[in-house]
Design an enzyme around this catalytic site. Structure first.
Site, mmCIF file in Angstrom:
data_model
loop_
_atom_site.group_PDB
_atom_site.id
_atom_site.type_symbol
_atom_site.label_atom_id
_atom_site.label_comp_id
_atom_site.label_asym_id
_atom_site.label_seq_id
_atom_site.Cartn_x
_atom_site.Cartn_y
_atom_site.Cartn_z
ATOM 1 N N GLU A 66 0.817 -1.224 0.000
ATOM 2 C CA GLU A 66 0.000 0.000 0.000
ATOM 3 C C GLU A 66 0.850 1.274 0.000
ATOM 4 O OE1 GLU A 66 -2.865 -0.341 -0.777
ATOM 5 O OE2 GLU A 66 -3.732 -2.109 0.160
ATOM 6 N N HIS A 85 -2.848 2.766 8.542
ATOM 7 C CA HIS A 85 -3.858 2.019 7.781
ATOM 8 C C HIS A 85 -4.108 0.708 8.511
ATOM 9 C CE1 HIS A 85 -5.955 -0.278 4.840
ATOM 10 N NE2 HIS A 85 -4.896 -0.979 4.458
ATOM 11 N N HIS A 87 -6.971 -2.758 9.318
ATOM 12 C CA HIS A 87 -8.084 -3.594 8.891
ATOM 13 C C HIS A 87 -8.926 -3.888 10.133
ATOM 14 C CE1 HIS A 87 -5.570 -5.262 5.279
ATOM 15 N NE2 HIS A 87 -5.747 -3.963 5.220
ATOM 16 N N HIS A 148 -12.082 -3.006 2.537
ATOM 17 C CA HIS A 148 -10.656 -3.018 2.844
ATOM 18 C C HIS A 148 -10.329 -2.621 4.286
ATOM 19 C CE1 HIS A 148 -6.465 -2.271 0.955
ATOM 20 N NE2 HIS A 148 -6.331 -2.371 2.261
#
Length: 176
Positions: A66, A85, A87, A148
Site C-alpha cells: 500500500e 492504515h 483492517h 478493505h
C-alpha cells in the site's frame, strides 16, 4: 523504532492483526513505511523502508503493498506527518458494505467533517485505490476504504493511531 512501536500498538489495541495494515511517518527525505509482508512481532528497524516522494525506496525489503497511498498522502497533503492504515474489524465490516459512518455521534468530527466517508472500491495496492482514498479523505483526516479498512492521518504517529482507534470505536458503536 516509532513505526515498529505503532505497529505493535495497533495489534495490541485490536485494530489490526497479523501482517495486515501499514504505517508511515514523514522524514526530511520523504517518509518511512513498513516493509511488505513482515509480521509485526518480528519487525526490526531494517524492515522499515525509506521512500522518497518520487516513489523510490531503500531498504532490505520492499515497501508495503500500500506504499502508493502513503506516497500520495505525503505528496498532496503537507499537513500529513503520519499515516496509519488498519483492517480494524467493525470499520472494515462497514467498508465491506460500502457504508460511510454518518453523524450519529458528535465524535465523527474526529475525522474532520460531518461523516466518515467510504472511498470507492479499487484493488489493493493500485493507483486507483490511492485516487479513491484521496477523494474520500479530501478535507478530512480519516476515511474507510471499500472492502478493505481504514486510513487515518495525523500530525504524528500517536495522533494518527489515536484517530484510527476512534474510527474503529465509532464504527463499532454505529454497527451496534
Amino acid at each position: 523504532r516509532d513505526v515498529i512501536a505503532t505497529c505493535h500498538e495497533m495489534n495490541r489495541l485490536g485494530i489490526n492483526q497479523g501482517r495486515s495494515g501499514n504505517v508511515s511517518v514523514r522524514v526530511p527525505e520523504g517518509f518511512l513505511v513498513t516493509g511488505s509482508g513482515i509480521a509485526y512481532e518480528t519487525m526490526e528497524p531494517r524492515h522499515v523502508v525509506a521512500m522518497d516522494l518520487d516513489g523510490g525506496y531503500h531498504g532490505a525489503v520492499p515497501p508495503s503493498s500500500e506504499w502508493r497511498m502513503h506516497l500520495d498522502l505525503m505528496r498532496t497533503r503537507p499537513d500529513v506527518q503520519a499515516v496509519v492504515h488498519t483492517h480494524s474489524p467493525c470499520a472494515t465490516a462497514l467498508s465491506c458494505l460500502r457504508l460511510a459512518i454518518p453523524a450519529f455521534h458528535y465524535m465523527v468530527a474526529v475525522a474532520g467533517g460531518p461523516d466518515i466517508r467510504c472511498a470507492d472500491y479499487a484493488t489493493f495496492g493500485t493507483e486507483a485505490l490511492s485516487r479513491a482514498m484521496l477523494a474520500a479523505i479530501e478535507g478530512r483526516s480519516a476515511c474507510l476504504l471499500a472492502n478493505h479498512g481504514v486510513v487515518a492521518i495525523g500530525s504524528s504517529l500517536a495522533d494518527a493511531l489515536a484517530r484510527a482507534l476512534e474510527v474503529e470505536t465509532l464504527a463499532q458503536q454505529y454497527w451496534i
